[in-house]
Design a protein around this motif. Sequence first.
Motif, PDB file in Angstrom:
ATOM      1  N   GLU A  48      70.715  58.049  31.325  1.00  0.00           N
ATOM      2  CA  GLU A  48      70.511  57.129  32.442  1.00  0.00           C
ATOM      3  C   GLU A  48      69.101  56.543  32.424  1.00  0.00           C
ATOM      4  OE1 GLU A  48      70.824  56.842  37.296  1.00  0.00           O
ATOM      5  OE2 GLU A  48      71.712  58.550  36.273  1.00  0.00           O
ATOM      6  N   LYS A  49      68.125  57.371  32.154  1.00  0.00           N
ATOM      7  CA  LYS A  49      66.745  56.902  32.102  1.00  0.00           C
ATOM      8  C   LYS A  49      66.575  55.856  30.993  1.00  0.00           C
ATOM      9  CE  LYS A  49      62.044  58.726  31.944  1.00  0.00           C
ATOM     10  NZ  LYS A  49      61.220  59.935  31.811  1.00  0.00           N
ATOM     11  N   SER A  50      67.181  56.103  29.852  1.00  0.00           N
ATOM     12  CA  SER A  50      67.093  55.145  28.742  1.00  0.00           C
ATOM     13  C   SER A  50      67.773  53.827  29.089  1.00  0.00           C
ATOM     14  CB  SER A  50      67.714  55.739  27.476  1.00  0.00           C
ATOM     15  OG  SER A  50      66.939  56.813  27.008  1.00  0.00           O
ATOM     16  N   ILE A  51      68.909  53.889  29.755  1.00  0.00           N
ATOM     17  CA  ILE A  51      69.618  52.661  30.154  1.00  0.00           C
ATOM     18  C   ILE A  51      68.796  51.877  31.161  1.00  0.00           C
ATOM     19  CG2 ILE A  51      71.621  51.803  31.438  1.00  0.00           C
ATOM     20  CD1 ILE A  51      72.275  52.457  28.573  1.00  0.00           C
ATOM     21  N   VAL A  52      68.171  52.555  32.097  1.00  0.00           N
ATOM     22  CA  VAL A  52      67.326  51.885  33.089  1.00  0.00           C
ATOM     23  C   VAL A  52      66.162  51.180  32.398  1.00  0.00           C
ATOM     24  CG1 VAL A  52      65.744  52.286  35.025  1.00  0.00           C
ATOM     25  CG2 VAL A  52      68.007  53.341  35.022  1.00  0.00           C
ATOM     26  N   LYS A  53      65.543  51.841  31.433  1.00  0.00           N
ATOM     27  CA  LYS A  53      64.435  51.224  30.699  1.00  0.00           C
ATOM     28  C   LYS A  53      64.927  50.041  29.876  1.00  0.00           C
ATOM     29  CE  LYS A  53      61.389  55.217  30.454  1.00  0.00           C
ATOM     30  NZ  LYS A  53      60.668  56.138  29.576  1.00  0.00           N
ATOM     31  N   CYS A  54      66.073  50.182  29.246  1.00  0.00           N
ATOM     32  CA  CYS A  54      66.662  49.089  28.479  1.00  0.00           C
ATOM     33  C   CYS A  54      66.889  47.884  29.386  1.00  0.00           C
ATOM     34  CB  CYS A  54      67.982  49.550  27.858  1.00  0.00           C
ATOM     35  SG  CYS A  54      68.870  48.254  26.988  1.00  0.00           S
ATOM     36  N   LYS A  55      67.470  48.118  30.536  1.00  0.00           N
ATOM     37  CA  LYS A  55      67.738  47.048  31.509  1.00  0.00           C
ATOM     38  C   LYS A  55      66.439  46.378  31.948  1.00  0.00           C
ATOM     39  CE  LYS A  55      69.758  46.297  36.032  1.00  0.00           C
ATOM     40  NZ  LYS A  55      69.338  46.759  37.326  1.00  0.00           N
ATOM     41  N   HIS A  56      65.409  47.171  32.162  1.00  0.00           N
ATOM     42  CA  HIS A  56      64.107  46.651  32.574  1.00  0.00           C
ATOM     43  C   HIS A  56      63.573  45.650  31.540  1.00  0.00           C
ATOM     44  CE1 HIS A  56      59.949  46.540  33.916  1.00  0.00           C
ATOM     45  NE2 HIS A  56      59.579  46.912  32.711  1.00  0.00           N
ATOM     46  N   TYR A  57      63.622  46.012  30.264  1.00  0.00           N
ATOM     47  CA  TYR A  57      63.110  45.114  29.226  1.00  0.00           C
ATOM     48  C   TYR A  57      63.991  43.883  29.054  1.00  0.00           C
ATOM     49  CZ  TYR A  57      59.350  48.230  28.013  1.00  0.00           C
ATOM     50  OH  TYR A  57      58.203  48.974  28.069  1.00  0.00           O
ATOM     51  N   LEU A  58      65.301  44.031  29.242  1.00  0.00           N
ATOM     52  CA  LEU A  58      66.178  42.857  29.183  1.00  0.00           C
ATOM     53  C   LEU A  58      65.876  41.896  30.337  1.00  0.00           C
ATOM     54  CD1 LEU A  58      69.563  44.493  28.170  1.00  0.00           C
ATOM     55  CD2 LEU A  58      68.091  43.042  26.751  1.00  0.00           C
ATOM     56  N   GLU A  59      65.618  42.447  31.509  1.00  0.00           N
ATOM     57  CA  GLU A  59      65.262  41.600  32.655  1.00  0.00           C
ATOM     58  C   GLU A  59      63.927  40.893  32.423  1.00  0.00           C
ATOM     59  OE1 GLU A  59      65.552  44.459  35.814  1.00  0.00           O
ATOM     60  OE2 GLU A  59      67.692  44.044  36.115  1.00  0.00           O
ATOM     61  N   MET A  60      62.986  41.578  31.811  1.00  0.00           N
ATOM     62  CA  MET A  60      61.702  40.948  31.499  1.00  0.00           C
ATOM     63  C   MET A  60      61.898  39.823  30.484  1.00  0.00           C
ATOM     64  SD  MET A  60      59.186  44.269  31.432  1.00  0.00           S
ATOM     65  CE  MET A  60      57.697  43.345  31.137  1.00  0.00           C
ATOM     66  N   TRP A  61      62.763  40.029  29.501  1.00  0.00           N
ATOM     67  CA  TRP A  61      63.068  39.006  28.507  1.00  0.00           C
ATOM     68  C   TRP A  61      63.689  37.779  29.178  1.00  0.00           C
ATOM     69  CZ3 TRP A  61      67.443  36.527  26.761  1.00  0.00           C
ATOM     70  CH2 TRP A  61      67.322  35.837  25.552  1.00  0.00           C
ATOM     71  N   LEU A  62      64.646  38.024  30.061  1.00  0.00           N
ATOM     72  CA  LEU A  62      65.292  36.923  30.787  1.00  0.00           C
ATOM     73  C   LEU A  62      64.292  36.136  31.621  1.00  0.00           C
ATOM     74  CD1 LEU A  62      68.568  38.690  31.945  1.00  0.00           C
ATOM     75  CD2 LEU A  62      68.409  36.764  30.336  1.00  0.00           C
ATOM     76  N   GLU A  63      63.416  36.846  32.310  1.00  0.00           N
ATOM     77  CA  GLU A  63      62.408  36.182  33.143  1.00  0.00           C
ATOM     78  C   GLU A  63      61.465  35.338  32.294  1.00  0.00           C
ATOM     79  OE1 GLU A  63      60.415  34.697  36.294  1.00  0.00           O
ATOM     80  OE2 GLU A  63      62.313  35.796  36.321  1.00  0.00           O
ATOM     81  N   ARG A  64      61.024  35.880  31.185  1.00  0.00           N
ATOM     82  CA  ARG A  64      60.143  35.119  30.286  1.00  0.00           C
ATOM     83  C   ARG A  64      60.829  33.846  29.802  1.00  0.00           C
ATOM     84  NH1 ARG A  64      59.121  37.584  24.639  1.00  0.00           N
ATOM     85  NH2 ARG A  64      61.213  36.764  24.431  1.00  0.00           N
ATOM     86  N   ASN A  65      62.103  33.961  29.423  1.00  0.00           N
ATOM     87  CA  ASN A  65      62.831  32.789  28.942  1.00  0.00           C
ATOM     88  C   ASN A  65      63.042  31.757  30.044  1.00  0.00           C
ATOM     89  OD1 ASN A  65      62.817  33.879  26.453  1.00  0.00           O
ATOM     90  ND2 ASN A  65      65.021  34.054  26.245  1.00  0.00           N
ATOM     91  N   ARG A  66      63.294  32.201  31.254  1.00  0.00           N
ATOM     92  CA  ARG A  66      63.432  31.283  32.385  1.00  0.00           C
ATOM     93  C   ARG A  66      62.142  30.508  32.607  1.00  0.00           C
ATOM     94  NH1 ARG A  66      65.895  35.879  35.331  1.00  0.00           N
ATOM     95  NH2 ARG A  66      68.115  35.739  34.880  1.00  0.00           N
ATOM     96  N   GLN A  67      61.020  31.229  32.553  1.00  0.00           N
ATOM     97  CA  GLN A  67      59.724  30.580  32.755  1.00  0.00           C
ATOM     98  C   GLN A  67      59.426  29.581  31.646  1.00  0.00           C
ATOM     99  OE1 GLN A  67      56.839  33.715  33.147  1.00  0.00           O
ATOM    100  NE2 GLN A  67      57.567  34.326  35.179  1.00  0.00           N
ATOM    101  N   GLN A  68      59.792  29.904  30.430  1.00  0.00           N
ATOM    102  CA  GLN A  68      59.556  28.987  29.311  1.00  0.00           C
ATOM    103  C   GLN A  68      60.419  27.739  29.431  1.00  0.00           C
ATOM    104  OE1 GLN A  68      60.267  31.471  25.869  1.00  0.00           O
ATOM    105  NE2 GLN A  68      58.164  32.233  25.845  1.00  0.00           N
TER     106      GLN A  68
END
Length: 71
Positions: A48-68
Amino acid sequence: MTQTPDHYKSTKFHCIDVMSDIGLDEDFYLGNAFKYLWRCLVHKDGTEKSIVKCKHYLEMWLERNRQQQNG
């Protein structure tokens, strides 16, 4: 000479080698998401901890792409 820890011997491939081969070593967010998904699936390490961290980095990737895209 560096010794390979036992937790890296459970699969035929090393996570970092797969990441490099498919180009994820060039993207911090996707690389980290992949790493935590790998840990979850391969090592059963705090799933569960690994999935939460994975989700966190995917959300950061999405946010970066939205801003770009929005300039």
